[in-house]
Design a protein around this motif. Structure first.
Motif, PDB file in Angstrom:
ATOM      1  N   ALA A   1       0.843  -1.198   0.000  1.00 47.10           N
ATOM      2  CA  ALA A   1       0.000   0.000   0.000  1.00 47.10           C
ATOM      3  C   ALA A   1       0.881   1.252   0.000  1.00 47.10           C
ATOM      4  N   PRO A   2       0.379   2.330  -0.562  1.00 44.57           N
ATOM      5  CA  PRO A   2       1.157   3.575  -0.560  1.00 44.57           C
ATOM      6  C   PRO A   2       1.593   3.952   0.855  1.00 44.57           C
ATOM      7  N   GLY A   3       2.852   4.354   0.976  1.00 46.95           N
ATOM      8  CA  GLY A   3       3.398   4.776   2.259  1.00 46.95           C
ATOM      9  C   GLY A   3       4.012   3.657   3.082  1.00 46.95           C
ATOM     10  N   VAL A   4       3.778   2.391   2.710  1.00 47.77           N
ATOM     11  CA  VAL A   4       4.364   1.276   3.451  1.00 47.77           C
ATOM     12  C   VAL A   4       5.814   1.111   2.990  1.00 47.77           C
ATOM     13  N   THR A   5       6.736   1.224   3.943  1.00 49.09           N
ATOM     14  CA  THR A   5       8.162   1.121   3.604  1.00 49.09           C
ATOM     15  C   THR A   5       8.900   0.070   4.423  1.00 49.09           C
ATOM     16  N   GLN A   6       8.235  -0.492   5.449  1.00 45.93           N
ATOM     17  CA  GLN A   6       8.902  -1.484   6.301  1.00 45.93           C
ATOM     18  C   GLN A   6       8.096  -2.773   6.369  1.00 45.93           C
ATOM     19  N   ASN A   7       8.799  -3.869   6.582  1.00 47.90           N
ATOM     20  CA  ASN A   7       8.202  -5.196   6.694  1.00 47.90           C
ATOM     21  C   ASN A   7       8.737  -5.864   7.953  1.00 47.90           C
ATOM     22  N   THR A   8       7.868  -6.631   8.614  1.00 47.29           N
ATOM     23  CA  THR A   8       8.289  -7.457   9.743  1.00 47.29           C
ATOM     24  C   THR A   8       8.390  -8.887   9.248  1.00 47.29           C
ATOM     25  N   GLU A   9       9.571  -9.464   9.391  1.00 47.61           N
ATOM     26  CA  GLU A   9       9.870 -10.808   8.891  1.00 47.61           C
ATOM     27  C   GLU A   9      10.119 -11.735  10.077  1.00 47.61           C
ATOM     28  N   HIS A  10       9.347 -12.819  10.167  1.00 51.73           N
ATOM     29  CA  HIS A  10       9.468 -13.814  11.238  1.00 51.73           C
ATOM     30  C   HIS A  10      10.316 -14.977  10.724  1.00 51.73           C
ATOM     31  N   VAL A  11      11.289 -15.406  11.515  1.00 52.04           N
ATOM     32  CA  VAL A  11      12.266 -16.404  11.069  1.00 52.04           C
ATOM     33  C   VAL A  11      11.913 -17.792  11.599  1.00 52.04           C
ATOM     34  N   PHE A  12      11.924 -18.762  10.699  1.00 52.27           N
ATOM     35  CA  PHE A  12      11.655 -20.165  10.999  1.00 52.27           C
ATOM     36  C   PHE A  12      12.747 -21.030  10.386  1.00 52.27           C
ATOM     37  N   GLY A  13      12.911 -22.218  10.924  1.00 51.97           N
ATOM     38  CA  GLY A  13      13.784 -23.221  10.342  1.00 51.97           C
ATOM     39  C   GLY A  13      12.955 -24.442   9.987  1.00 51.97           C
ATOM     40  N   LEU A  14      13.333 -25.114   8.921  1.00 47.31           N
ATOM     41  CA  LEU A  14      12.664 -26.345   8.506  1.00 47.31           C
ATOM     42  C   LEU A  14      13.726 -27.376   8.181  1.00 47.31           C
ATOM     43  N   GLN A  15      13.787 -28.419   9.011  1.00 49.16           N
ATOM     44  CA  GLN A  15      14.749 -29.495   8.748  1.00 49.16           C
ATOM     45  C   GLN A  15      14.090 -30.542   7.866  1.00 49.16           C
ATOM     46  N   VAL A  16      14.768 -30.872   6.770  1.00 49.72           N
ATOM     47  CA  VAL A  16      14.294 -31.885   5.829  1.00 49.72           C
ATOM     48  C   VAL A  16      15.385 -32.932   5.646  1.00 49.72           C
ATOM     49  N   PRO A  17      15.017 -34.128   5.203  1.00 45.18           N
ATOM     50  CA  PRO A  17      16.044 -35.142   4.966  1.00 45.18           C
ATOM     51  C   PRO A  17      16.990 -34.732   3.834  1.00 45.18           C
ATOM     52  N   ALA A  18      18.246 -35.152   3.940  1.00 45.52           N
ATOM     53  CA  ALA A  18      19.193 -34.935   2.837  1.00 45.52           C
ATOM     54  C   ALA A  18      18.605 -35.580   1.584  1.00 45.52           C
ATOM     55  N   GLY A  19      18.777 -34.931   0.460  1.00 43.68           N
ATOM     56  CA  GLY A  19      18.260 -35.461  -0.795  1.00 43.68           C
ATOM     57  C   GLY A  19      16.812 -35.103  -1.082  1.00 43.68           C
ATOM     58  N   THR A  20      16.209 -34.267  -0.239  1.00 42.85           N
ATOM     59  CA  THR A  20      14.824 -33.851  -0.486  1.00 42.85           C
ATOM     60  C   THR A  20      14.736 -33.163  -1.844  1.00 42.85           C
ATOM     61  N   ALA A  21      13.800 -33.631  -2.658  1.00 37.72           N
ATOM     62  CA  ALA A  21      13.620 -33.062  -4.000  1.00 37.72           C
ATOM     63  C   ALA A  21      12.973 -31.681  -3.905  1.00 37.72           C
ATOM     64  N   VAL A  22      13.366 -30.822  -4.828  1.00 39.73           N
ATOM     65  CA  VAL A  22      12.844 -29.466  -4.895  1.00 39.73           C
ATOM     66  C   VAL A  22      12.197 -29.266  -6.263  1.00 39.73           C
ATOM     67  N   ALA A  23      10.981 -28.753  -6.282  1.00 36.78           N
ATOM     68  CA  ALA A  23      10.270 -28.431  -7.519  1.00 36.78           C
ATOM     69  C   ALA A  23       9.931 -26.947  -7.466  1.00 36.78           C
ATOM     70  N   LEU A  24      10.709 -26.136  -8.159  1.00 34.47           N
ATOM     71  CA  LEU A  24      10.545 -24.683  -8.102  1.00 34.47           C
ATOM     72  C   LEU A  24       9.321 -24.202  -8.861  1.00 34.47           C
TER      73      LEU A  24
END
Length: 161
Positions: A94-117
């Motif tokens: 929206a007009p005038g919005v210049t800042q964002n609040t970002e909440h940080v999370f972690g996600l552990q997945v098995p090695a070799g997890t497939a990624v589909a972008l």
């Protein structure tokens, strides 16, 4: 028709393996800009855990709550970053919005997890050791989150309800 602006409250999800290799994805709209999964709430009352699950699924195809990635693999790091929205992306808010609040999370997945972008959003992905991943991020808050991964991966985070 009213324009739907982005909500200036988002999540940053550091996806990693037990060995602390981190998934980075390259932005389609800015080649060379590597990042973790990020995304804004769809509506003001959307729980942050739901925002994480939706964004991870949309951007990587990884399904939180599946047999391979149980719901408790998503951890709330209880960190929030307040940052200035890059001018190139301010038109989404929206007009005038210049800042964002970002909440940080972690996600552990098995090695070799497939990624589909989602090709609309990202063009490439790479798994890197955590320090290399931090060095490759264009966003300072994303790099800082990745540098804190060893601490949070060792139990310094809470399961997401």
């Amino acid at each position: 028709m009213t324009r739907a602006y982005k909500i200036p409250e988002s999540v940053l999800v550091v996806i990693h393996t037990p060995a602390l290799d981190v998934l980075l994805i390259e932005r389609a709209d800015h080649p060379g800009f590597w990042q973790s999964v990020t995304g804004s709430k769809d509506h003001p009352d959307e729980p942050l855990g739901e925002t994480c699950a939706r964004e991870v699924r949309e951007e990587t195809g990884i399904v939180i709550g599946s047999p391979a990635v149980p719901a408790d693999a998503l951890r709330d790091w209880q960190l929030a970053n307040l940052y200035e929205i890059y001018p190139v992306w301010r038109h989404r808010y929206a007009p005038g919005v210049t800042q964002n609040t970002e909440h940080v999370f972690g996600l552990q997945v098995p090695a070799g997890t497939a990624v589909a972008l989602s090709p609309r959003e990202h063009t490439a992905s790479v798994w890197l050791p955590w320090r290399e991943a931090a060095d490759r991020c264009f966003s300072p808050s994303n790099a800082e989150a990745i540098l804190q991964l060893p601490r949070f991966a060792q139990g310094g985070a809470k399961p997401t309800p």
